[in-house]
Motif scaffolding. Structure first.
Motif, short mmCIF file in Angstrom:
data_model
loop_
_atom_site.label_atom_id
_atom_site.label_comp_id
_atom_site.label_asym_id
_atom_site.label_seq_id
_atom_site.Cartn_x
_atom_site.Cartn_y
_atom_site.Cartn_z
N GLN A 32 10.65 1.52 -2.18
CA GLN A 32 11.18 0.60 -1.17
C GLN A 32 10.07 0.05 -0.28
OE1 GLN A 32 14.07 2.39 1.41
NE2 GLN A 32 14.57 0.47 2.45
N MET A 33 9.17 0.92 0.15
CA MET A 33 8.07 0.47 1.01
C MET A 33 7.10 -0.42 0.24
SD MET A 33 8.59 1.46 4.09
CE MET A 33 10.32 1.13 3.74
N GLN A 34 6.85 -0.08 -1.03
CA GLN A 34 5.99 -0.92 -1.86
C GLN A 34 6.56 -2.33 -1.98
OE1 GLN A 34 3.05 -0.23 -3.13
NE2 GLN A 34 2.88 1.99 -3.28
N GLU A 35 7.87 -2.42 -2.17
CA GLU A 35 8.50 -3.73 -2.31
C GLU A 35 8.46 -4.52 -1.01
OE1 GLU A 35 12.37 -2.75 -3.75
OE2 GLU A 35 11.69 -2.52 -5.84
N LEU A 36 8.69 -3.84 0.11
CA LEU A 36 8.62 -4.52 1.41
C LEU A 36 7.21 -5.00 1.69
CD1 LEU A 36 9.81 -5.42 4.08
CD2 LEU A 36 9.55 -3.08 4.93
N PHE A 37 6.22 -4.17 1.42
CA PHE A 37 4.82 -4.57 1.63
C PHE A 37 4.48 -5.78 0.75
CE2 PHE A 37 0.34 -4.33 0.36
CZ PHE A 37 -0.27 -4.40 1.60
N ALA A 38 4.90 -5.76 -0.50
CA ALA A 38 4.61 -6.87 -1.40
C ALA A 38 5.24 -8.16 -0.90
CB ALA A 38 5.10 -6.55 -2.82
N ALA A 39 6.47 -8.06 -0.37
CA ALA A 39 7.15 -9.24 0.16
C ALA A 39 6.42 -9.78 1.39
CB ALA A 39 8.59 -8.90 0.50
N ASN A 232 -10.56 4.01 -7.76
CA ASN A 232 -9.43 4.30 -8.66
C ASN A 232 -8.21 4.88 -7.93
OD1 ASN A 232 -10.85 3.50 -11.06
ND2 ASN A 232 -11.98 5.43 -10.94
N LEU A 233 -8.10 4.63 -6.63
CA LEU A 233 -6.95 5.06 -5.86
C LEU A 233 -6.35 3.87 -5.11
CD1 LEU A 233 -8.11 8.41 -4.20
CD2 LEU A 233 -6.40 8.17 -6.00
N SER A 234 -5.05 3.91 -4.89
CA SER A 234 -4.37 2.93 -4.04
C SER A 234 -3.28 3.67 -3.29
CB SER A 234 -3.77 1.80 -4.87
OG SER A 234 -3.07 0.89 -4.03
N LYS A 235 -3.37 3.66 -1.97
CA LYS A 235 -2.38 4.36 -1.16
C LYS A 235 -1.84 3.45 -0.07
CE LYS A 235 -3.70 9.03 -2.28
NZ LYS A 235 -3.70 10.43 -1.83
N LEU A 236 -0.54 3.56 0.14
CA LEU A 236 0.14 2.73 1.12
C LEU A 236 0.71 3.61 2.22
CD1 LEU A 236 1.19 -0.17 1.79
CD2 LEU A 236 3.29 0.47 0.60
N PHE A 237 0.40 3.27 3.48
CA PHE A 237 0.88 4.00 4.65
C PHE A 237 1.78 3.08 5.46
CE2 PHE A 237 -3.48 5.28 3.57
CZ PHE A 237 -3.29 6.61 3.28
#
Length: 273
Positions: A32-39, A232-237
């Protein structure tokens, strides 16, 4: 005495106990957070500040802290705080000369050049003065009061959002880093340690010395995101701002506590078109 009938039950109980005591914090990068961030990232952003970090830094930035050193290189802008650990005069803050209003997106490439597992780096978002006494809204007007960049000069007298990154405990050489958000200023009865916004994130596996990471920070009236990508890492806060007094206008700053040193390149700040 409680007896557990299986190893699986014991493991589940231990995980539950750790979560309840706040020792372990889950990554916010769920679907859900990934989708909101992408939007949010796809919105019509207009880049209004850009600096590769290779040319004269003083044209676009000003500095709090006389013991700091800024050096432009072909790889970006090297920001070194003062050299004396524990010395308030060795703190430093690099501020944009521009101010930014409304929703904001901040991007840059970050390379940690120190190997000190102590102290804190901070991103300041839309900073203004509290408009009491000498602390006028335009923080440049009272920059002389920050020649020694005491931390309290900021958290007592500025309105802003603060993100700690590549941050470590100030007293122990623990390798465990954290990412944390605070909302300035402090208020009567509310200390610096009580102005943080949950959650805190620990043991990110990011910010390895010598590795370059791309930061993308997006802030609107309801949400604050930070995505960090590299090695080689991707993290979303993520932090919710729905119950937080809005921060809507001001400068962007980068704070290094004493002895910290990093390189910044390809800094781009955008607002909605």
């Amino acid at each position: 005495m409680i007896v557990y009938k299986s190893h699986k039950t014991i493991i589940l109980f231990v995980i539950f106990a750790i979560l309840c005591n706040g020792i372990f914090t889950l990554n916010a990068g769920d679907k859900q957070m990934q989708e909101l961030f992408a939007a949010l990232k796809k919105r019509k952003w207009n880049t209004v500040f850009s600096d590769k970090g290779t040319l004269d830094w003083q044209k676009k930035w000003f500095l709090d802290g006389e013991r700091a050193e800024i050096k432009n290189t072909p790889q970006g802008m090297v920001f070194s705080a003062g050299p004396i650990a524990g010395d308030n005069a060795s703190h430093a803050v690099l501020w944009t000369r521009n101010s930014f209003q409304g929703d904001i997106k901040i991007e840059f490439d970050f390379t940690r050049l120190d190997s000190i597992n102590r102290y804190v780096n901070i991103l300041y978002i839309q900073a203004t003065g509290i408009e009491e006494g000498p602390y006028s809204k335009d923080i440049l007007e009272w920059a002389e009061l920050r020649q020694i960049p005491y931390m309290k000069s900021y958290f007592d007298h500025m309105n802003l959002l603060h993100i700690s990154y590549a941050a470590f405990n100030n007293t122990d050489d623990k390798p465990d880093d954290y990412v944390r958000v605070r909302r300035y200023p402090t208020r009567p009865g509310k200390s610096f340690d009580q102005i943080d916004l949950k959650p805190d994130y620990f043991n990110t596996e990011l910010f390895i010395p010598g590795k370059t990471y791309h930061f993308t920070c997006i802030k609107n009236s309801e949400d604050l995101f930070l995505r960090v990508e590299g090695d080689n890492l991707s993290k979303l806060f993520h932090w919710s701002l729905k119950n937080v007094e809005n921060v809507n206008d001001g400068r962007v700053g980068i704070r290094h506590m004493h002895t910290r040193c990093s390189r910044y390149a390809n800094v781009n700040i955008s607002i909605l078109d």
